[in-house]
Scaffold this motif. Structure first.
Motif, short mmCIF file in Angstrom:
data_model
loop_
_atom_site.label_atom_id
_atom_site.label_comp_id
_atom_site.label_asym_id
_atom_site.label_seq_id
_atom_site.Cartn_x
_atom_site.Cartn_y
_atom_site.Cartn_z
N VAL A 78 11.77 -34.95 20.10
CA VAL A 78 12.20 -36.42 21.07
C VAL A 78 12.29 -36.65 22.25
O VAL A 78 11.97 -37.68 22.81
CB VAL A 78 12.74 -37.07 19.04
N TYR A 79 13.28 -36.13 22.07
CA TYR A 79 14.15 -35.75 23.77
C TYR A 79 12.99 -36.08 24.87
O TYR A 79 12.78 -36.56 25.98
CB TYR A 79 14.94 -34.95 23.69
N GLU A 80 12.66 -34.73 24.63
CA GLU A 80 11.50 -34.52 25.93
C GLU A 80 10.01 -35.54 25.91
O GLU A 80 9.71 -35.67 26.50
CB GLU A 80 10.72 -33.13 25.46
N THR A 81 9.80 -35.56 24.71
CA THR A 81 9.03 -37.24 24.38
C THR A 81 9.41 -38.56 25.22
O THR A 81 9.04 -39.26 26.44
CB THR A 81 8.46 -37.59 22.80
N PHE A 82 10.67 -38.94 25.46
CA PHE A 82 11.19 -39.76 25.57
C PHE A 82 11.33 -39.72 27.40
O PHE A 82 10.39 -40.66 28.11
CB PHE A 82 12.35 -40.38 25.34
N ARG A 83 11.54 -38.44 27.82
CA ARG A 83 11.92 -37.80 29.08
C ARG A 83 9.89 -38.11 29.23
O ARG A 83 10.43 -38.80 30.68
CB ARG A 83 12.31 -36.71 29.03
N ASN A 84 9.14 -38.17 29.15
CA ASN A 84 7.78 -37.80 29.16
C ASN A 84 6.94 -39.72 29.22
O ASN A 84 5.86 -40.10 29.58
CB ASN A 84 6.72 -37.54 28.81
#
Length: 105
Positions: free
Chosen positions: A34-40
């Motif tokens: 979820v965090y990496e999707t948010f950063r992307n």
């Protein structure tokens, strides 16, 4: 004032410990996806979906192990309960992600 000691040969269940470890792995991998999707900027890559799928599989295996360890006799059940709770949280998180994706929250 006398001290009372209780000696026991109870141990933590290995299945319960493994259930808790799987729950931690599932929650951490789900959080990172979820965090990496948010950063992307909200663009979920396939590898994040695969991570969530593996988190679901780990959580399901963790719940089974947690329930099996709870059925063992003469054991401490701290890690059994902890594993069941962590794995249920991971499954609830995955369910929320799917719900949010379907209904556009």
């Amino acid at each position: 004032m006398g001290r009372k000691y209780i000696f026991t040969n109870k141990k933590e269940s290995k299945k319960g410990i493994m259930s808790a470890v799987l729950g931690i792995i599932a929650l951490v991998s789900l959080f990172l996806a979820v965090y990496e999707t948010f950063r992307n900027q909200g663009q979920a890559l396939v590898k994040y979906g695969v991570a969530a799928l593996f988190a679901l599989l780990f959580a399901l295996a963790g719940i089974v192990l947690g329930i099996m360890s709870k059925m063992e006799e003469d054991r401490f059940y701290l890690f059994s309960y902890l594993g069941i709770i962590l794995n249920l949280l991971a499954i609830a998180g995955i369910g929320f992600i799917i719900y949010a994706g379907v209904y556009g929250i």
